[in-house]
Scaffold this active site. Structure first.
Site, PDB file in Angstrom:
ATOM      1  CB  CYS A  88    -116.345  10.395 -13.506  1.00 49.69           C
ATOM      2  SG  CYS A  88    -117.523   9.209 -12.884  1.00 49.69           S
ATOM      3  NE  ARG A 105    -117.062  -5.456 -18.661  1.00 51.58           N
ATOM      4  CZ  ARG A 105    -116.767  -4.903 -17.489  1.00 51.58           C
ATOM      5  NH1 ARG A 105    -115.619  -5.167 -16.912  1.00 51.58           N
ATOM      6  NH2 ARG A 105    -117.602  -4.095 -16.899  1.00 51.58           N
TER       7      ARG A 105
END
Lengths: 128, 378
Positions: free
Chosen positions: B80, B16
């Protein structure tokens, strides 16, 4: 007043899923499509699918996913119809006592504000 | 057939990163890969960018930030497997003689929590029939029923990958977990607990491909990069249909891709020294072992118990920590696996080095359905 969550998938009274049968490869499908999803042919006839089947998979959704405003937890799983079709479906919660292969029956469930969809529930709950 | 060299790799760590844009992350990975390959300005003739959530012309923004535009830039979405799809296009173009050097990169900045996908029509979300981890749970339940896997095995798989992730500075989670901690984590969708699910996150990866020099000096070559889509039928496949039929004889896309990739590379499962495979949830990796032909159905529990798939074992799987440790930035995840394998095959993986690794396989599968399998040789 019942508003189906999406048109053309099911009837409310009686509860029934609207599928199709391919005249070429003889597979059933759900939802109804212009082309058979298995062989691509246009020779598909509308049919009303069985309103009962056996439990093939189940889990419980414990937190509200994006775009969903109904109650949690709710049951989610797969019911296999006598036609050999495996249907993705909501299931009556709680699912803790559910077992593979148990008899299930279709019913209509209110998602809130009169918007309805289909779900499967164990036969025994209805005393059938 | 033209041999294709992997001349350079680059990564923006997965995790993050508040205040860092998806373009910034792409720039970091691309710069690193180009520097490693010693590719000068104008030294690549095309670029393929894999991303699912970064929006229109995402790849153009990255190369624009580096003043590296002018050549064709193609943005590729295959769920993906987006990065693998980009890799397949680049490899094919080099083999066809269209280009000599091609830049391939992928990046993503995913919101926290359950992935929301435009794949699903709004009514499906409203009806509660678009819940990705619930599909994962049903697949896990089926695998347990058909392959004799237990919830404890799922926990052991997480323990393995998280232990590997401790040694990967580019992973998001670097703390070991015990099987008990996994089983004590919040139940998301039975049988899957929170620690059994990977976290959608942020990151980028880049790879430079070029026609291998005729003198055989290439250290690492791309032996195959294969993308396949699903065949109709499986109700629990990544195509997530509303219904399906008996799928006993319908090969999943991962199997289709693996068979083609093995054939093209001229190797089989027994030749692999190292594997990076899709572990979006703990059961997904165990299912991938079967689908890729790494083991027979029902052998997973024994392999876990024997440590065959752990570092130091016979054929380690996900020594990077897998997506369970790294997190999953969709467009970057397949190329992130390739970066790991290249570092391993060069012997540059530091404390997580698999000794003597010469042949590696990378695998992702997801929305579409799409599956890609890449085989890399030293």
């Amino acid at each position: 007043m019942h508003t189906p969550v999406h048109e053309g998938l099911f009837t409310v009274d009686p509860p029934a899923l609207l599928g199709a049968l391919c005249g070429e490869c003889e597979h059933h499908c759900f939802p109804r499509l212009a082309h058979c999803p298995y062989c691509g042919c246009e020779n598909v006839d509308p049919v009303t699918l069985s309103d009962h089947g056996t439990l093939w998979g189940w889990t419980e959704v414990t937190t509200a996913p994006p775009g969903y405003e109904g109650v949690v937890p709710f049951g989610f799983g797969i019911v296999e119809l006598p036609e050999g079709l495996r249907i993705v479906t909501r299931l009556t919660s709680p699912t803790a006592t559910y077992e593979y292969g148990m008899a299930m029956r279709l019913q209509i469930v209110d998602l809130g504000d009169g918007v309805v969809t289909w779900e499967f529930t164990p036969e025994t709950e209805r005393g059938v | 057939m033209t041999s294709v060299e992997i001349a350079g790799v680059g990564l923006h760590p997965f995790g993050r990163f508040d205040g860092v844009s998806v373009t910034d992350m792409g720039v970091t990975a691309v710069k690193a890969a180009l520097a490693e390959a010693a590719i000068p300005r104008g030294g690549f003739q095309a670029a393929f960018c894999g991303t699912a959530y970064a929006g229109v012309a995402a790849g153009h923004k990255v190369l624009g930030a580096l003043a590296l535009t002018g050549m064709p830039i193609v943005n590729v979405e295959a769920g993906c497997a987006s990065g693998g799809a980009a890799l397949q296009l680049a490899m094919g173009a080099i083999q066809a003689g269209q280009y000599e050097s091609v830049l391939v990169f992928g990046m993503e900045k995913m919101p926290k929590g359950i992935i929301r996908s435009t794949f699903f029509e709004p009514w499906r979300e409203q009806a509660g029939l678009a819940v990705t981890p619930a599909y994962f749970a049903l697949r896990a339940q089926r695998l347990m029923r058909e392959s004799g896997i237990t919830k404890n095995d799922l926990a052991d798989l997480v323990v393995k990958n998280r232990r590997h992730g401790v040694n990967n500075p580019d992973a998001m989670f670097r703390k070991e977990v015990s099987a008990q901690e996994v089983l004590n984590s919040r139940l998301v969708c039975d049988p899957l607990h929170l620690f059994m699910l990977c976290s959608p996150n942020e990151g980028a990866a880049a790879v430079v491909l070029r026609r291998a020099p005729a003198d055989g000096s290439a250290r690492v070559t791309l032996a195959s990069a294969v993308l396949r889509s699903h065949l109709p039928g499986s109700v629990l496949g990544e195509a997530t249909p509303l219904s399906g039929i008996d799928d006993s004889f319908i090969p999943p896309p991962s199997t289709l891709a693996a068979k083609a990739a093995f054939e093209e590379a001229g190797v089989g499962p027994d030749d692999l020294d190292i594997v990076e495979c899709q572990d979006t949830d703990a059961a997904r990796e165990l299912l991938a072992w079967e689908e890729l032909g790494l083991c027979a159905s029902g052998d997973q529990a024994r392999i876990l118990a024997d440590g065959d798939a752990a570092i130091g074992g016979r054929r380690p799987v996900n020594v990077s920590g897998g997506l369970l440790s790294k997190g999953e930035p969709l467009g970057a995840s397949a190329l992130g696996q390739v970066v790991e394998l290249v570092r391993q095959l060069r012997g540059e993986a530091g404390i997580r080095q698999v000794a003597g690794a010469r042949v590696g396989l990378a695998h992702t599968v997801g929305r579409g359905a799409n599956a890609c399998v890449t085989i890399i040789k030293a």
